[in-house]
Each structure stands twice: as structure tokens, then as C-alpha cells.
Design a protein around this motif. Structure first.
Motif, short mmCIF file in Angstrom:
data_model
loop_
_atom_site.label_atom_id
_atom_site.label_comp_id
_atom_site.label_asym_id
_atom_site.label_seq_id
_atom_site.Cartn_x
_atom_site.Cartn_y
_atom_site.Cartn_z
N HIS A 74 -3.52 -3.74 -9.38
CA HIS A 74 -4.84 -4.40 -9.44
C HIS A 74 -5.52 -4.14 -8.09
CE1 HIS A 74 -3.90 -6.65 -13.10
NE2 HIS A 74 -2.74 -6.98 -12.56
N ASN A 76 -8.43 -3.49 -6.69
CA ASN A 76 -9.63 -4.16 -6.15
C ASN A 76 -9.35 -5.62 -5.85
OD1 ASN A 76 -10.96 -1.76 -6.43
ND2 ASN A 76 -11.85 -2.28 -8.42
N THR A 77 -8.68 -6.29 -6.79
CA THR A 77 -8.37 -7.71 -6.58
C THR A 77 -7.44 -7.87 -5.39
OG1 THR A 77 -8.51 -7.98 -8.96
CG2 THR A 77 -7.52 -9.79 -7.73
N ALA A 79 -7.01 -5.89 -2.84
CA ALA A 79 -7.73 -5.61 -1.59
C ALA A 79 -8.56 -6.84 -1.17
CB ALA A 79 -8.63 -4.39 -1.77
N ASP A 80 -9.22 -7.48 -2.12
CA ASP A 80 -10.02 -8.67 -1.79
C ASP A 80 -9.13 -9.79 -1.25
OD1 ASP A 80 -12.29 -7.41 -2.64
OD2 ASP A 80 -12.42 -8.45 -4.57
N SER A 104 -7.79 2.22 0.58
CA SER A 104 -8.55 1.00 0.28
C SER A 104 -7.65 -0.24 0.31
CB SER A 104 -9.21 1.12 -1.10
OG SER A 104 -8.23 1.41 -2.08
#
Ligand code: SF4
Length: 152
Positions: A74, A76-77, A79-80, A104
Motif C-alpha cells: 500500500h 501511498n498510504t 508513505a503518508d 517514495s
């Protein structure tokens, strides 16, 4: 992301008190996997950003690091979540069975454990391991921190 379990751990990141989130849905299928119950996506509880923020807030001043066991599927999640941990003063670490993760994700990591499980070579404590514990900023291999000291 679904979190199979959450613990405060002391050994996985040397010298740190870590908030350890174990994420379900691991797609790697290592032979002899010690945690096949993590393969099923959706096992455990949905880790919302609000719950995550609340946990990090509650442990501030006690815990020093946020550790994810998996979750790179996951990106993007994850990384956030890692970015938020760093912004709130925590060091960060990811244990992954991959040999590398995209920049990233790496940019928000203090340390990373890479490499799939290989029973014939053992984990980080084994001198023959295929796995590597790396300080991301310097790319330094810190596996020696996991070797048991022998008493004379
Ligand atoms: S990376 Fe870990 S959880 Fe995933 S299959 Fe390999 S040993 Fe199992």
C-alpha cells in the motif's frame, strides 16, 4: 491498510522503543513463512489515519520509533503514515521481504530490513542471513547489532 496486531517492541530496532504495526496482505509467499496468517488482505482491523495519529500521540515521550511489519503493498498510504511519524518526531523503520523499496517510501525511513525469509540462512541474528538491516541515509549495514554477544 489492515493491521493484524499492534505491540510496543524493544528488539526489532536496536536501541529504540518501537510502536510496531503488523500489516496484513503480504503477497510474497516466502517458503516456510513464520506468519502465513498475514497473507490474507483484510485480516485484523482497518488502521485509519485517525487511529494511527491517536496511537502516536499517546506514546509520545515513551516510544521513539514507528515500525511497520509489511505494508509496502500500500505504497501511498504507507508513505503518508511514515511521513506523519517523522513529522511528529519519531524515527521510522520498515521490515519488508523485498530486496528494495521505491524511493517514495525510502525517503521516509530511518532504517529498513530487506530480504525474504530463507530458513536455510536464518534471520538478522544469523551471520549467514540473506536479510539486511540498513540505515537508509548512509546505506550502512547494521546487521552486527543483531548478533548475540558471546561472553568470555
Ligand atoms: S515477507 Fe514475511 S510475512 Fe511475507 S511471506 Fe515472507 S516471511 Fe511471510
Amino acid at each position: 491498510m489492515y493491521c493484524y496486531d499492534f505491540h510496543v517492541v524493544l528488539q526489532e530496532v536496536p536501541g529504540e522503543v518501537s510502536l510496531c504495526f503488523t500489516i496484513s496482505g503480504c503477497p510474497l509467499r516466502c517458503e516456510g513463512c513464520h506468519s502465513p496468517f498475514l497473507w490474507k488482505e483484510g485480516s485484523g482491523r482497518l488502521l485509519t489515519f485517525a487511529t494511527y495519529k491517536d496511537i502516536l500521540y499517546r506514546y509520545r515521550g515513551f516510544a521513539t520509533c514507528v515500525l511497520f511489519m509489511g505494508g509496502e503493498w500500500h505504497p501511498n498510504t504507507l508513505a503518508d503514515f511514515l511521513k506523519y511519524a517523522q513529522e511528529t518526531g519519531y524515527a521510522t523503520c520498515l521490515y519488508t521481504g523485498l530486496n528494495a523499496v521505491p524511493e517514495s517510501l525510502a525517503r521516509y525511513l530511518t532504517w529498513i530490513k530487506t530480504g525474504p525469509w530463507d530458513a536455510s540462512r536464518g534471520g538478522l541474528g544469523s551471520p549467514d542471513t540473506n536479510q539486511r538491516f540498513t540505515e537508509v541515509a548512509t546505506q550502512k549495514n547494521l546487521n552486527h547489532l543483531f548478533h548475540k554477544k558471546t561472553r568470555l
